[in-house]
Write a protein that holds these residues in place. Structure first.
Motif, PDB file in Angstrom:
ATOM      1  N   UNK A  51       0.823  -1.017   0.041  1.00  0.00           N
ATOM      2  CA  UNK A  51      -0.074  -0.006  -0.014  1.00  0.00           C
ATOM      3  C   UNK A  51       0.888   1.391   0.049  1.00  0.00           C
ATOM      4  N   UNK A  52       1.857   1.274   0.885  1.00  0.00           N
ATOM      5  CA  UNK A  52       2.871   2.387   0.886  1.00  0.00           C
ATOM      6  C   UNK A  52       3.674   2.407  -0.206  1.00  0.00           C
ATOM      7  N   UNK A  53       4.322   1.432  -0.803  1.00  0.00           N
ATOM      8  CA  UNK A  53       4.770   1.551  -2.093  1.00  0.00           C
ATOM      9  C   UNK A  53       3.853   2.288  -3.170  1.00  0.00           C
ATOM     10  N   UNK A  54       2.793   1.839  -3.204  1.00  0.00           N
ATOM     11  CA  UNK A  54       1.697   2.507  -4.248  1.00  0.00           C
ATOM     12  C   UNK A  54       1.479   3.834  -4.053  1.00  0.00           C
ATOM     13  N   UNK A  55       1.402   4.100  -2.683  1.00  0.00           N
ATOM     14  CA  UNK A  55       1.090   5.780  -2.547  1.00  0.00           C
ATOM     15  C   UNK A  55       2.403   6.550  -2.779  1.00  0.00           C
ATOM     16  N   UNK A  56       3.421   6.083  -2.858  1.00  0.00           N
ATOM     17  CA  UNK A  56       4.739   6.784  -3.069  1.00  0.00           C
ATOM     18  C   UNK A  56       4.844   6.990  -4.460  1.00  0.00           C
ATOM     19  N   UNK A  57       4.551   6.070  -5.202  1.00  0.00           N
ATOM     20  CA  UNK A  57       4.459   5.986  -6.797  1.00  0.00           C
ATOM     21  C   UNK A  57       3.699   6.861  -7.399  1.00  0.00           C
ATOM     22  N   UNK A  58       2.312   7.042  -6.572  1.00  0.00           N
ATOM     23  CA  UNK A  58       1.355   7.750  -7.145  1.00  0.00           C
ATOM     24  C   UNK A  58       1.476   9.100  -6.886  1.00  0.00           C
ATOM     25  N   UNK A  59       2.013   9.481  -5.731  1.00  0.00           N
ATOM     26  CA  UNK A  59       2.180  10.717  -5.340  1.00  0.00           C
ATOM     27  C   UNK A  59       3.000  11.563  -6.449  1.00  0.00           C
ATOM     28  N   UNK A 116      -5.040   8.992  -3.855  1.00  0.00           N
ATOM     29  CA  UNK A 116      -4.307   9.055  -5.057  1.00  0.00           C
ATOM     30  C   UNK A 116      -4.847   8.072  -6.123  1.00  0.00           C
ATOM     31  N   UNK A 117      -5.164   6.814  -5.950  1.00  0.00           N
ATOM     32  CA  UNK A 117      -5.635   5.981  -6.904  1.00  0.00           C
ATOM     33  C   UNK A 117      -7.056   6.707  -7.661  1.00  0.00           C
ATOM     34  N   UNK A 118      -7.730   7.347  -6.859  1.00  0.00           N
ATOM     35  CA  UNK A 118      -8.848   7.823  -7.608  1.00  0.00           C
ATOM     36  C   UNK A 118      -8.552   8.944  -8.525  1.00  0.00           C
ATOM     37  N   UNK A 119      -7.366   9.778  -7.969  1.00  0.00           N
ATOM     38  CA  UNK A 119      -6.906  10.797  -9.177  1.00  0.00           C
ATOM     39  C   UNK A 119      -6.443  10.226 -10.323  1.00  0.00           C
ATOM     40  N   UNK A 120      -5.483   9.211 -10.260  1.00  0.00           N
ATOM     41  CA  UNK A 120      -4.665   8.869 -11.315  1.00  0.00           C
ATOM     42  C   UNK A 120      -5.387   7.428 -11.936  1.00  0.00           C
ATOM     43  N   UNK A 121      -6.437   7.271 -11.732  1.00  0.00           N
ATOM     44  CA  UNK A 121      -7.203   6.049 -12.154  1.00  0.00           C
ATOM     45  C   UNK A 121      -7.358   5.933 -13.852  1.00  0.00           C
ATOM     46  N   UNK A 122      -7.370   7.279 -14.095  1.00  0.00           N
ATOM     47  CA  UNK A 122      -7.476   7.328 -15.797  1.00  0.00           C
ATOM     48  C   UNK A 122      -6.143   7.962 -16.459  1.00  0.00           C
ATOM     49  N   UNK A 136      -7.057  11.387 -17.194  1.00  0.00           N
ATOM     50  CA  UNK A 136      -7.918  11.772 -16.156  1.00  0.00           C
ATOM     51  C   UNK A 136      -7.536  12.786 -15.185  1.00  0.00           C
ATOM     52  N   UNK A 137      -6.210  13.031 -15.051  1.00  0.00           N
ATOM     53  CA  UNK A 137      -5.771  14.078 -14.188  1.00  0.00           C
ATOM     54  C   UNK A 137      -6.148  15.581 -14.774  1.00  0.00           C
ATOM     55  N   UNK A 138      -5.943  15.685 -15.978  1.00  0.00           N
ATOM     56  CA  UNK A 138      -6.369  16.749 -16.711  1.00  0.00           C
ATOM     57  C   UNK A 138      -7.828  17.034 -16.648  1.00  0.00           C
ATOM     58  N   UNK A 139      -8.514  16.137 -16.993  1.00  0.00           N
ATOM     59  CA  UNK A 139      -9.848  16.182 -16.778  1.00  0.00           C
ATOM     60  C   UNK A 139     -10.375  16.699 -15.293  1.00  0.00           C
TER      61      UNK A 139
END
Length: 404
Positions: free
Chosen positions: A53-61, A277-283, A287-290
């Motif tokens: 979980x933490x690894x994913x959070x770091x990568x997504x940030x 962060x997963x919600x933000x980057x899911x697309x 998706x972030x631009x939208x």
């Protein structure tokens, strides 16, 4: 007159009863999935499950701020801890730092760096509500040799958005050795940030604003150039908890999928952050631009309603933030009265932060799930409440008609 109501398919009410709607510069409303992540039984901070979980959070940030090469740090603390990380790890006593000041938080960053021995020069905006002039920036950089330049992307005291792309371009051209540090506490997740492409060396933010998680986590991404500056410093780090000597090995381990220990990670906060962060980057980047455009759309809608009420924005044209609106209250009213009346109607807004005009303006946050999930109706409720409250207060101030 009510604000225009969008046609929302499958409209449903917010399903988090029992609380007032937060329309402040942070913390903001959060999604049900984020709350559910927070409410799970704690995991061991060195378990394989938490490590993933933490690894994913770091990568997504990193992705949220447009960095492939940066080193992320996620540490328990507020956004202010990011200032301390910059001061403790990148500043040595006597270093010259240029702080771009567009409000209260520029002053705060300046004070923090001064405590670490920096010689701070403050470059102020020409007037309240304006960004710093690029011409003044160039002159300042030509006049002295600065180790750092700091920029508050969105100063929540004024709602001023600084053009970090242009600022970074000027700094890179005029003073290429100067590190560029961006305070993105009120911008990451709702404003365009391309850390690698624009040559930004540090982006610091926090969990509780447009990122859409809960308060309690400081997020920072450091460029390879910033890490080189840290690793080649000649004096001891003036700090303990904020020291990258302590935290860098921890972050590197989790990035590699291995647990490590310096201090106990706030496992549930990290779990909720990773969900957000997963919600933000899911697309992905599209998706972030939208998402960023959705924030701009919500800001335009709110400001249109404020304009109908005769409420002018504190910020100059072109410097308005996507996630925050600061507006002057109508003549004869006070921020205090507006906030009290809005709170009674179930919407929490914020007063002014600048002491000299504190009761003359209000600040309204529109970030995160309130913007991107239109089914909740949050933006509609905020605009309707603002219109109703100000209209009522103005009506109450009108004198009674004379009787014969």
């Amino acid at each position: 007159m009510s604000s225009p109501k969008p046609q929302i398919p499958n409209s449903k009410k917010r399903d988090q009863p029992g609380h007032k709607l937060l329309a402040i510069p942070g913390p903001v409303e959060v999604g049900n999935n984020v709350l559910e992540a927070l409410a799970q039984p704690p995991l061991s901070h060195v378990s394989p499950d938490f490590t993933r979980i933490f690894q994913q959070g770091l990568l997504l940030s990193k992705k949220v701020v447009g960095s492939a090469s940066g080193q992320p740090f996620i540490i328990a603390g507020s956004g202010t801890l990011g200032w301390d990380q910059v001061g403790a790890n990148l500043v040595e006593r006597g270093d010259r730092v240029l702080v771009l000041r567009t409000g209260y938080f520029g002053d705060g960053f300046s004070s923090c760096l001064t405590s670490y021995g920096a010689k701070v020069t403050t470059l102020k905006a020409p007037s309240l509500g304006e960004p710093v002039s690029l011409g003044d920036l160039e002159s300042a950089l030509l006049g002295q040799n600065f180790k750092l330049i700091t920029v508050t992307h969105v100063d929540t005291s004024t709602g001023v958005l600084s053009d970090i792309k242009s600022i970074a371009a000027v700094a890179r051209r005029v003073s290429p050795q100067t590190l560029i540090v961006l305070d993105a506490v009120c911008s990451a997740g709702c404003e365009d940030i391309k850390m690698d492409a624009w040559g930004i060396d540090v982006v610091l933010t926090a969990s509780q604003k447009a990122i859409g998680a809960l308060p309690g986590l400081s997020l920072l991404i450091a460029s390879p150039r910033a890490l080189e500056t840290y690793s080649t410093r000649t004096s001891p780090i003036q700090g303990y908890y904020a020291s990258w000597q302590k935290w860098l090995p921890i972050m590197e381990a989790y990035m590699a999928g291995k647990a490590a220990y310096f201090g106990t990670q706030p496992v549930n906060l990290v779990r909720a952050l990773t969900e957000a962060l997963q919600d933000i980057m899911k697309n992905g980047e599209e998706g972030l631009a939208l998402r960023i455009e959705a924030h701009r759309k919500a800001a335009r809608r709110l400001r249109a309603v404020a304009a109908q009420l005769g409420m002018k924005t504190l910020t100059s044209r072109g410097a308005e933030a996507a996630g925050l609106t600061a507006v002057w209250v109508p003549e004869g009213l006070t921020a205090t009265k507006i906030l009290q009346r809005a709170g009674a109607k179930g919407v929490v807004m914020a007063g002014g932060l600048l002491a000299e005009v504190k009761d003359r303006y209000i600040r309204i946050g529109h970030m995160g799930v309130s913007v991107v999930d239109e089914r909740r109706g949050d933006i509609e409720k905020i605009t309707d409440t603002l219109y109703a409250v100000v209209t009522e207060l103005l009506e109450e101030k009108r004198p009674e008609p004379a009787t014969s």
